[in-house]
Design an enzyme around this catalytic site. Structure first.
Site, PDB file in Angstrom:
ATOM      1  N   LYS A  35      -9.355  20.781  -4.785  1.00  0.00           N
ATOM      2  CA  LYS A  35     -10.302  19.658  -4.822  1.00  0.00           C
ATOM      3  C   LYS A  35     -11.711  20.145  -4.487  1.00  0.00           C
ATOM      4  O   LYS A  35     -12.693  19.771  -5.145  1.00  0.00           O
ATOM      5  CB  LYS A  35      -9.841  18.607  -3.801  1.00  0.00           C
ATOM      6  CG  LYS A  35     -10.518  17.265  -3.947  1.00  0.00           C
ATOM      7  CD  LYS A  35     -10.106  16.304  -2.850  1.00  0.00           C
ATOM      8  CE  LYS A  35      -8.790  15.622  -3.130  1.00  0.00           C
ATOM      9  NZ  LYS A  35      -8.424  14.676  -2.042  1.00  0.00           N
ATOM     10  N   THR A  85      -5.355   6.754   5.133  1.00  0.00           N
ATOM     11  CA  THR A  85      -4.405   6.210   6.109  1.00  0.00           C
ATOM     12  C   THR A  85      -3.314   5.475   5.317  1.00  0.00           C
ATOM     13  O   THR A  85      -3.264   4.253   5.320  1.00  0.00           O
ATOM     14  CB  THR A  85      -5.102   5.243   7.100  1.00  0.00           C
ATOM     15  OG1 THR A  85      -5.830   4.253   6.351  1.00  0.00           O
ATOM     16  CG2 THR A  85      -6.049   5.965   8.014  1.00  0.00           C
ATOM     17  N   PHE A 147     -16.622  -0.700   2.635  1.00  0.00           N
ATOM     18  CA  PHE A 147     -16.069  -1.801   1.834  1.00  0.00           C
ATOM     19  C   PHE A 147     -16.105  -1.496   0.343  1.00  0.00           C
ATOM     20  O   PHE A 147     -16.061  -2.404  -0.478  1.00  0.00           O
ATOM     21  CB  PHE A 147     -16.841  -3.096   2.121  1.00  0.00           C
ATOM     22  CG  PHE A 147     -16.895  -3.425   3.586  1.00  0.00           C
ATOM     23  CD1 PHE A 147     -15.776  -3.949   4.226  1.00  0.00           C
ATOM     24  CD2 PHE A 147     -18.038  -3.184   4.342  1.00  0.00           C
ATOM     25  CE1 PHE A 147     -15.806  -4.227   5.583  1.00  0.00           C
ATOM     26  CE2 PHE A 147     -18.073  -3.469   5.701  1.00  0.00           C
ATOM     27  CZ  PHE A 147     -16.963  -3.990   6.320  1.00  0.00           C
ATOM     28  N   LEU A 148     -16.229  -0.210  -0.018  1.00  0.00           N
ATOM     29  CA  LEU A 148     -16.420   0.086  -1.440  1.00  0.00           C
ATOM     30  C   LEU A 148     -15.191  -0.284  -2.266  1.00  0.00           C
ATOM     31  O   LEU A 148     -14.057  -0.208  -1.811  1.00  0.00           O
ATOM     32  CB  LEU A 148     -16.782   1.560  -1.655  1.00  0.00           C
ATOM     33  CG  LEU A 148     -15.775   2.665  -1.351  1.00  0.00           C
ATOM     34  CD1 LEU A 148     -14.747   2.825  -2.440  1.00  0.00           C
ATOM     35  CD2 LEU A 148     -16.525   3.964  -1.164  1.00  0.00           C
ATOM     36  N   LYS A 204     -12.689  -4.775   8.704  1.00  0.00           N
ATOM     37  CA  LYS A 204     -12.190  -4.192   7.466  1.00  0.00           C
ATOM     38  C   LYS A 204     -10.822  -4.750   7.085  1.00  0.00           C
ATOM     39  O   LYS A 204     -10.610  -5.203   5.955  1.00  0.00           O
ATOM     40  CB  LYS A 204     -12.125  -2.664   7.613  1.00  0.00           C
ATOM     41  CG  LYS A 204     -11.531  -1.928   6.449  1.00  0.00           C
ATOM     42  CD  LYS A 204     -12.344  -2.136   5.182  1.00  0.00           C
ATOM     43  CE  LYS A 204     -11.582  -1.736   3.946  1.00  0.00           C
ATOM     44  NZ  LYS A 204     -11.937  -0.470   3.406  1.00  0.00           N
ATOM     45  N   ALA A 252      -5.696 -15.031 -11.689  1.00  0.00           N
ATOM     46  CA  ALA A 252      -4.240 -14.932 -11.607  1.00  0.00           C
ATOM     47  C   ALA A 252      -3.751 -13.913 -12.618  1.00  0.00           C
ATOM     48  O   ALA A 252      -4.356 -13.723 -13.671  1.00  0.00           O
ATOM     49  CB  ALA A 252      -3.621 -16.293 -11.887  1.00  0.00           C
ATOM     50  N   GLY A 253      -2.639 -13.266 -12.299  1.00  0.00           N
ATOM     51  CA  GLY A 253      -2.094 -12.275 -13.230  1.00  0.00           C
ATOM     52  C   GLY A 253      -0.967 -11.512 -12.570  1.00  0.00           C
ATOM     53  O   GLY A 253      -0.169 -12.106 -11.836  1.00  0.00           O
ATOM     54  N   CYS A 260      -5.522   0.210  -1.162  1.00  0.00           N
ATOM     55  CA  CYS A 260      -6.026  -0.515   0.015  1.00  0.00           C
ATOM     56  C   CYS A 260      -5.284  -1.812   0.301  1.00  0.00           C
ATOM     57  O   CYS A 260      -4.600  -1.918   1.309  1.00  0.00           O
ATOM     58  CB  CYS A 260      -7.516  -0.798  -0.166  1.00  0.00           C
ATOM     59  SG  CYS A 260      -8.493   0.704  -0.142  1.00  0.00           S
TER      60      CYS A 260
HETATM   61  C1  UDX Z   1     -10.499  -3.330  -2.124  1.00  0.00           C
HETATM   62  C2  UDX Z   1     -11.633  -4.162  -1.533  1.00  0.00           C
HETATM   63  O1  UDX Z   1     -12.168  -5.029  -2.538  1.00  0.00           O
HETATM   64  C3  UDX Z   1     -12.715  -3.257  -0.978  1.00  0.00           C
HETATM   65  O2  UDX Z   1     -13.731  -4.025  -0.368  1.00  0.00           O
HETATM   66  C4  UDX Z   1     -12.093  -2.304   0.031  1.00  0.00           C
HETATM   67  O3  UDX Z   1     -13.065  -1.395   0.502  1.00  0.00           O
HETATM   68  C5  UDX Z   1     -10.930  -1.534  -0.584  1.00  0.00           C
HETATM   69  O4  UDX Z   1      -9.983  -2.454  -1.143  1.00  0.00           O
HETATM   70  P1  UDX Z   1     -10.167  -1.965  -4.408  1.00  0.00           P
HETATM   71  O5  UDX Z   1      -8.800  -1.620  -3.903  1.00  0.00           O
HETATM   72  O6  UDX Z   1     -11.009  -0.916  -5.028  1.00  0.00           O
HETATM   73  O7  UDX Z   1     -11.041  -2.595  -3.225  1.00  0.00           O
HETATM   74  O8  UDX Z   1      -9.951  -3.092  -5.502  1.00  0.00           O
HETATM   75  P2  UDX Z   1     -10.287  -4.637  -5.711  1.00  0.00           P
HETATM   76  O9  UDX Z   1     -11.389  -4.766  -6.671  1.00  0.00           O
HETATM   77  O10 UDX Z   1     -10.403  -5.350  -4.428  1.00  0.00           O
HETATM   78  O11 UDX Z   1      -8.949  -5.096  -6.446  1.00  0.00           O
HETATM   79  C6  UDX Z   1      -7.690  -4.998  -5.783  1.00  0.00           C
HETATM   80  C7  UDX Z   1      -6.569  -5.474  -6.677  1.00  0.00           C
HETATM   81  O12 UDX Z   1      -6.616  -6.877  -6.830  1.00  0.00           O
HETATM   82  C8  UDX Z   1      -6.589  -4.889  -8.096  1.00  0.00           C
HETATM   83  O13 UDX Z   1      -5.244  -4.550  -8.450  1.00  0.00           O
HETATM   84  C9  UDX Z   1      -7.090  -6.035  -8.940  1.00  0.00           C
HETATM   85  O14 UDX Z   1      -6.612  -5.966 -10.256  1.00  0.00           O
HETATM   86  C10 UDX Z   1      -6.504  -7.228  -8.199  1.00  0.00           C
HETATM   87  N1  UDX Z   1      -7.238  -8.491  -8.408  1.00  0.00           N
HETATM   88  C11 UDX Z   1      -8.549  -8.586  -8.033  1.00  0.00           C
HETATM   89  C12 UDX Z   1      -6.577  -9.578  -8.946  1.00  0.00           C
HETATM   90  O15 UDX Z   1      -5.390  -9.521  -9.278  1.00  0.00           O
HETATM   91  N2  UDX Z   1      -7.273 -10.759  -9.106  1.00  0.00           N
HETATM   92  C13 UDX Z   1      -8.572 -10.892  -8.757  1.00  0.00           C
HETATM   93  O16 UDX Z   1      -9.121 -11.997  -8.927  1.00  0.00           O
HETATM   94  C14 UDX Z   1      -9.245  -9.769  -8.206  1.00  0.00           C
END
Ligand code: UDX
Length: 432
Positions: A35, A85, A147-148, A204, A252-253, A260
């Site tokens: 990496k 983690t 929170f990215l 968080k 929804a889906g 995370c």
């Molecule tokens: C998340 C948090 O948003 C972020 O703030 C934190 O730092 C890390 O965890 P991430 O895991 O990158 O980020 O994805 P996110 O955009 O939150 O989506 C998470 C999951 O939820 C995805 O599988 C997405 O498809 C799903 N999702 C999201 C839904 O099913 N419906 C939605 O309306 C939004």
């Protein structure tokens, strides 16, 4: 400022590149030599829009280097802990071994007055324990959650919507170092909240628990819609117009996945149990269950639409990443559904613009192909990740390739009237 970033995964690599891009001198450290070699050549070890450009520019400017040697962290004023983690192999709790080994390896190079900054998502109470190890070296600990979102990681790191500093011993020093690190965001009026360790750790996990709850709430409504003939997308539009509710995260889906949300809500439950307040977040068990039921729903609906038996029927799976603009397949609903259908005897061909490599490492027996290979002669098509490459497909072209034009839109992301007009049998989740 000179900074070190320990752990160069989805979080650390982006943080290191972003901080170098605003003028800090950054060394990224990771135990994975492959990496590090890739990063040093300016290439991102995973797909993240904008990251390669940022890496290349920062390395060329001389502000960014990567190393496997913790000694290179010496001389940095702030050391960011950005290791993973993950969920423990044998339970719900977070596995903190990488956090502890990062601190072990870093400590010999930490000088008095340095600030160690935790960014990893950890169970509440972890920072206090780490501070007891760091303070004797004359250094201080701050907890600064990240929170990215994957897919928007560069933007979220450069322009966060808030900064949270969890501070303890040496609070003033920690605050002034973090202010200097984040001077660009602070000059842009990014709000800053200063709190204790416990609050900042909980910010968080509770944010992720809230987001997971929002998604599972709308997926629970999808279950109700499925038996009443209601349309969950219109329902989400209507309730989302209430500013107190908001439309975002009400899609929804097939539900949430990734590195995370799923593991964070499980670790939160485990930690709350340890603290004797398991009842306070017991609802997260239901949030998890609702989420996982959406995957069952797609497997069951596929089976029903194929007359009760998937054996030998060709299923085109569009999408493997847990969400678009990412190659991350950790806890991905799409990979889970594809493998379960394959295990039931279906002839699954799965495709994804970026995540096939990672999916193949996880599920070597799955069959992968191009979009065209997946669609050709398919008995049914499942859209499971809403990449633009898929939501923009011409339904007439797709119909010319498949055997039977039946589609399950697992993300309610397709322009369904166009698909119906092109003579597809269209099934959204939670809608007629
Ligand atoms: C998340 C948090 O948003 C972020 O703030 C934190 O730092 C890390 O965890 P991430 O895991 O990158 O980020 O994805 P996110 O955009 O939150 O989506 C998470 C999951 O939820 C995805 O599988 C997405 O498809 C799903 N999702 C999201 C839904 O099913 N419906 C939605 O309306 C939004």
């Amino acid at each position: 400022m000179k900074l070190s970033v320990i752990g160069c995964g989805y979080l650390g690599a982006v943080h290191a590149a972003a901080m170098a891009s605003i003028g800090h001198s950054v060394v990224g450290i990771d135990v994975d030599a492959d990496k590090i070699a890739l990063l040093n050549s300016g290439r991102a070890p995973f797909f993240e829009p904008g990251l390669s450009d940022l890496l290349e520019a920062a390395i060329a400017s001389g502000n960014l280097t990567f190393s496997t040697d913790f000694a290179d962290a010496a001389g940095a004023e702030a050391h960011f802990i950005a290791v993973g983690t993950p969920q423990s192999k044998d339970g719900l709790s977070a596995d903190l071994r990488y956090v502890h080994s990062a601190v072990d390896a870093l400590l010999p190079y930490v000088a008095p007055g340095d600030v160690v900054v935790g960014k990893s998502t950890v169970p509440v109470g972890t920072a206090e324990v780490l501070a007891e190890r760091i303070n004797p070296a004359g250094a201080f600990l701050a907890w600064n959650p990240e929170f990215l979102r994957e897919g928007f990681a560069v933007e979220d790191t450069l322009r966060p919507d808030r900064l949270v500093y969890g501070v303890g011993e040496g609070a003033e020093r920690a605050e002034s170092v973090l202010d200097a690190v984040y001077h660009v965001a602070l000059d842009a009026q990014t709000p800053k909240i200063i709190a204790g360790y416990a609050t900042s750790e909980l910010v968080k996990v509770s944010a992720n628990a809230f987001l997971a709850t929002k998604i599972s709430f709308i997926n629970a409504m999808a279950e109700i819609a499925e038996v009443t003939g209601a349309d969950v997308v219109k329902l989400a539009d209507a309730i989302g117009m209430d500013a107190r509710i908001g439309r975002r995260f009400l899609n929804a889906g097939v539900g949430f996945g990734g590195g995370c949300l799923p593991k964070d809500i499980r670790a939160f439950r485990a930690r709350a149990e340890e603290l004797g307040v398991g009842h306070s977040v017991r609802f997260l068990e239901e949030i998890d269950a609702i989420n996982l039921r959406r995957r069952d729903r797609v497997v069951d609906l596929t089976t029903t639409l194929l007359d009760g038996d998937v054996t030998g029927r060709k299923v085109a799976v569009l999408g493997l990443a847990f969400k678009p603009n990412s190659d991350d397949v950790r806890d991905s609903p799409a990979v889970d559904i594809a493998s379960r259908l394959a295990a039931l005897g279906a002839d699954v061909v799965a495709t994804d613009p970026e995540a096939i490599g990672n999916a193949r490492r996880r599920e070597p027996d799955l069959v992968f192909g191009t979009l065209e290979e997946a669609l050709t002669d398919a008995d049914i098509v499942l859209l499971l990740t809403e990449w633009k490459d898929f939501t923009g497909i011409d339904p007439a072209w797709a119909a010319s390739l498949v055997k039977t034009p039946i589609i399950i839109d697992g993300r309610n992301a397709l322009p369904h009237t166009e698909w119906i007009d092109a003579l597809w049998e269209y099934h959204g989740l939670g809608r007629r």
